[in-house]
Design an enzyme around this catalytic site. Structure first.
Site, short mmCIF file in Angstrom:
data_model
loop_
_atom_site.label_atom_id
_atom_site.label_comp_id
_atom_site.label_asym_id
_atom_site.label_seq_id
_atom_site.Cartn_x
_atom_site.Cartn_y
_atom_site.Cartn_z
CG ASP A 1 -1.74 1.64 0.60
OD1 ASP A 1 -2.45 1.49 -0.14
OD2 ASP A 1 -2.38 1.80 2.29
CG ASN B 1 -5.00 11.38 -6.02
OD1 ASN B 1 -4.82 11.63 -7.07
ND2 ASN B 1 -5.20 10.13 -5.83
CG ASP C 1 -2.88 4.04 -2.93
OD1 ASP C 1 -4.11 2.51 -1.81
OD2 ASP C 1 -2.48 4.34 -1.49
#
Length: 180
Positions: free
Chosen positions: A45, A53, A88
């Site tokens: 992760d 973002n 992600d």
């Protein structure tokens, strides 16, 4: 051929998708009861991905995912199964690989992602990765069980230290334990 490829691959990174990853892991689990080889799986992760973002938008985030996919691809063996599981999150299945060897690969991934810098419109971002690593053994039940344990180890890694990359091992026959 194109439809088959699209059904099994992530269109952003070109890596296999979650469905195909689950299929391959499940096949390995079914076969593992017969051949007793060593295998390992990582659940990864990205850390600080949300910052990219939120700061630069989803186009920048997509580019990070593409580039991180390339970073990961450069480390793993061609025989390994590397996947983008969604968002992600990435998965790695290492067949015929002891837990010790898999831990070395996870360490290489941690180091490579820490060295990686993302440049976007004058901004420089550093991201990290938390990794849950688990041995695939004869005692491993289903993909769901294996995935849950790897995800749990990844969460432990993420919670142990938010400033340094960490890899945690999940033991299939007991409690999760962290190894730095």
């Amino acid at each position: 051929d194109r439809l088959s490829y699209q059904a099994s691959h992530d269109n952003l990174t070109g890596l296999i998708n979650r469905y195909e990853f689950e299929t391959r892991v499940s096949c390995l689990l079914n076969d593992h009861h017969n051949n007793k080889s060593h295998h390992a799986m990582c659940f990864m992760d990205l850390d600080q991905f949300k910052v990219v973002n939120d700061t630069c938008g989803h186009v920048a985030g997509d580019e990070v995912l593409r580039q991180v996919g390339e970073v990961l691809r450069s480390i793993v063996r061609k025989s390994d199964t590397l996947a983008r599981l969604g968002g992600d999150e990435f998965g790695l299945l290492m067949e015929h690989c002891t837990l010790e060897q898999a831990h070395r690969v996870a360490d290489e991934i941690l180091e490579a992602v820490i060295k990686y810098q993302f440049f976007w419109k004058g901004n420089i971002f550093r991201i990290g990765v938390s990794i849950g690593l688990i041995a695939v053994t004869g005692a491993t039940g289903s993909f769901t069980e294996l995935f849950r344990k790897a995800d749990s180890a990844c969460c432990i890694a993420k919670n142990l230290n938010r400033t340094l990359p960490v890899c945690c091992l999940a033991h299939t026959q007991g409690h999760d334990s962290a190894q730095l």
